[in-house]
Design a protein around this motif. Structure first.
Motif, mmCIF file in Angstrom:
data_model
loop_
_atom_site.group_PDB
_atom_site.id
_atom_site.type_symbol
_atom_site.label_atom_id
_atom_site.label_comp_id
_atom_site.label_asym_id
_atom_site.label_seq_id
_atom_site.Cartn_x
_atom_site.Cartn_y
_atom_site.Cartn_z
ATOM 1 N N GLY A 136 -18.751 24.710 41.468
ATOM 2 C CA GLY A 136 -20.212 24.084 41.750
ATOM 3 C C GLY A 136 -20.024 22.689 42.162
ATOM 4 O O GLY A 136 -20.701 22.348 43.195
ATOM 5 N N MET A 137 -18.984 21.772 41.970
ATOM 6 C CA MET A 137 -18.958 20.528 42.340
ATOM 7 C C MET A 137 -18.617 20.363 43.771
ATOM 8 O O MET A 137 -19.325 19.878 44.566
ATOM 9 N N VAL A 138 -17.693 21.271 44.308
ATOM 10 C CA VAL A 138 -17.400 21.463 45.622
ATOM 11 C C VAL A 138 -18.667 21.745 46.617
ATOM 12 O O VAL A 138 -18.902 21.308 47.670
ATOM 13 N N THR A 139 -19.271 22.874 46.063
ATOM 14 C CA THR A 139 -20.285 23.522 46.773
ATOM 15 C C THR A 139 -21.446 22.617 46.938
ATOM 16 O O THR A 139 -22.260 22.636 47.804
ATOM 17 N N ASP A 140 -21.762 22.040 45.878
ATOM 18 C CA ASP A 140 -23.050 20.984 45.487
ATOM 19 C C ASP A 140 -22.699 19.834 46.616
ATOM 20 O O ASP A 140 -23.475 19.468 47.651
ATOM 21 N N LEU A 141 -21.398 19.319 46.319
ATOM 22 C CA LEU A 141 -21.324 18.107 47.279
ATOM 23 C C LEU A 141 -20.939 18.437 48.813
ATOM 24 O O LEU A 141 -21.479 17.683 49.740
ATOM 25 N N GLY A 142 -20.403 19.498 49.059
ATOM 26 C CA GLY A 142 -19.976 19.790 50.357
ATOM 27 C C GLY A 142 -21.262 20.291 51.109
ATOM 28 O O GLY A 142 -21.492 20.112 52.534
ATOM 29 N N GLY A 143 -22.144 21.098 50.417
ATOM 30 C CA GLY A 143 -23.326 21.446 50.932
ATOM 31 C C GLY A 143 -24.376 20.116 51.453
ATOM 32 O O GLY A 143 -24.856 20.213 52.281
ATOM 33 N N PHE A 144 -24.347 19.258 50.466
ATOM 34 C CA PHE A 144 -25.074 17.994 50.777
ATOM 35 C C PHE A 144 -24.297 17.331 52.092
ATOM 36 O O PHE A 144 -24.997 16.898 52.965
ATOM 37 N N ALA A 145 -22.977 17.135 51.982
ATOM 38 C CA ALA A 145 -22.485 16.585 53.145
ATOM 39 C C ALA A 145 -22.786 17.288 54.453
ATOM 40 O O ALA A 145 -23.014 16.578 55.399
ATOM 41 N N ALA A 146 -22.565 18.656 54.449
ATOM 42 C CA ALA A 146 -23.099 19.367 55.751
ATOM 43 C C ALA A 146 -24.565 19.143 56.073
ATOM 44 O O ALA A 146 -24.860 19.196 56.996
ATOM 45 N N SER A 147 -25.265 19.343 55.132
ATOM 46 C CA SER A 147 -26.742 19.205 55.384
ATOM 47 C C SER A 147 -26.962 17.880 56.131
ATOM 48 O O SER A 147 -28.276 17.998 56.544
#
Ligand code: GLY
Length: 354
Positions: free
Chosen positions: A93-104
């Motif tokens: 969850g930490m990678v998908t939360d942060l990565g999703g925000f970085a990409a968004s």
């Protein structure tokens, strides 16, 4: 919800399809130290994925920070990412939360795909578009709701999870069972967590994710119905924060499981949730999750932690999502301090602490 979620046995092939039309140099993997070691190698042998840029961040929630986020933006910028690039978040969850925000947010938004590597990530964080980072001492304080293009799940990753991480993920599946219907709840109760049947787990996982998808489809931005996904979390977050403060952190799913004991009691007391179902559910949680040892002298502190959880009515009452029965939900139920403290008593009695 405009997000495809599927389980695959052909992860590399299916991820290639997700990248269709893109060159390897416009695809980026985001990993943490653990998924770089344990999950990435199988991609590096592939002639396409072997050439994509890998961005690594430190593992664990305490690195879900602005600094980690900035380092991801910097890597994207240095490596020529554009709005047409694709980010693949490989992790929990930490990678998908942060990565999703970085990409968004990079160049006002590029597409991203989540490849959850934990059961908890697959059943919750990777699905439904919540992205973000912790900030100013508060969890998930900054972020956006923006769904990934897809969530691609390979259940092989779960075979390497230890028993406690599996149970932590399963707690969110218990929650989805309670808020959905009696059929799904029956499936959840009958699964044997001592002897994991991974094929059955995949079936239950898909069923469980579909519960979340339906909720998010109706209320993506949590104006109303989506609050039901907080079931167990108001008390659960207080347990989680308290455990962290005492230097003995617990896994998120365990805190939610214990929180559900209190919140099922509130459901019974305030909304008439059936007593037999309450007993069945708390027995199952107790047998599989043990207990967080708490004494009554920390009740006030736990209550204070709950009031910081943004669901405060201003008159001392706290808003909960509760259940009248399996699948019969009520959001924004204002609960008094006295009832909350009673629910903590119930928790302690149930798990054998009182
Ligand atoms: N984790 C709860 C939600 O996605 O709304």
């Amino acid at each position: 919800m405009n997000q495809k979620v599927y389980i695959t046995q052909n992860l590399i092939e299916d991820l290639r399809k997700e990248c269709d039309g893109r060159s390897a140099n416009s695809v980026f993997f985001l990993v943490d130290e653990n998924t770089r070691k344990l999950c990435l190698p199988k991609f590096m042998e592939d002639d396409f994925f072997g050439n994509v840029t890998v961005i690594e961040i430190k593992a664990n929630d305490d690195h879900k920070t602005l600094e980690s986020l900035a380092s991801v933006w910097t890597s994207l910028q240095k490596n020529g990412a554009t709005r047409k690039s694709l980010m693949i978040n490989l992790g929990g969850g930490m990678v998908t939360d942060l990565g999703g925000f970085a990409a968004s947010t990079f160049k006002r938004g590029m597409e991203y795909v989540n490849v959850p590597t934990t059961l908890l990530g697959a059943v919750d964080a990777a699905v439904g578009g919540k992205t973000g980072i912790n900030f100013g001492g508060l969890k998930n304080e900054i972020g956006v709701i923006n769904s990934s293009k897809s969530v691609v799940i390979n259940a092989d990753f779960f075979r390497t999870l230890d028993a406690v991480n599996l149970r932590s993920g399963y707690a969110e599946m218990i929650k989805h069972g309670l808020i959905s219907n009696k059929e799904i709840w029956k499936h959840i109760l009958s699964f044997d967590l001592e002897n994991i049947d991974y094929n059955r787990l995949s079936e239950l996982l898909l069923e469980s994710i579909s519960v979340k998808e339906k909720v998010v489809e109706i209320d993506p931005t949590e104006k109303g119905l989506r609050k039901v996904l907080n079931f167990g979390h108001t008390v659960g977050h207080a347990f989680e924060s308290h455990a962290m403060e005492t230097g003995k952190p617990v896994l998120h799913g365990y805190a939610v499981a214990w929180g559900m004991i209190s919140e099922l009691y509130l459901s019974y007391k305030l909304l008439g949730f059936p007593k037999e179902t309450l007993s069945t559910a708390v027995r199952m949680i107790k047998e599989n999750y043990g207990a967080l040892p708490i004494k009554c002298d920390i009740y006030d502190h736990l209550y204070d932690l709950m009031t910081h959880d943004k669901k405060n009515e201003g008159d001392g009452r706290i808003l909960f999502s509760l259940l009248k029965n399996i699948g019969e939900i009520e959001i924004n139920v204002a609960v008094s301090k006295k009832d909350i403290l009673d629910s903590l008593d119930f928790y302690r009695e149930t798990v054998g602490l009182a």
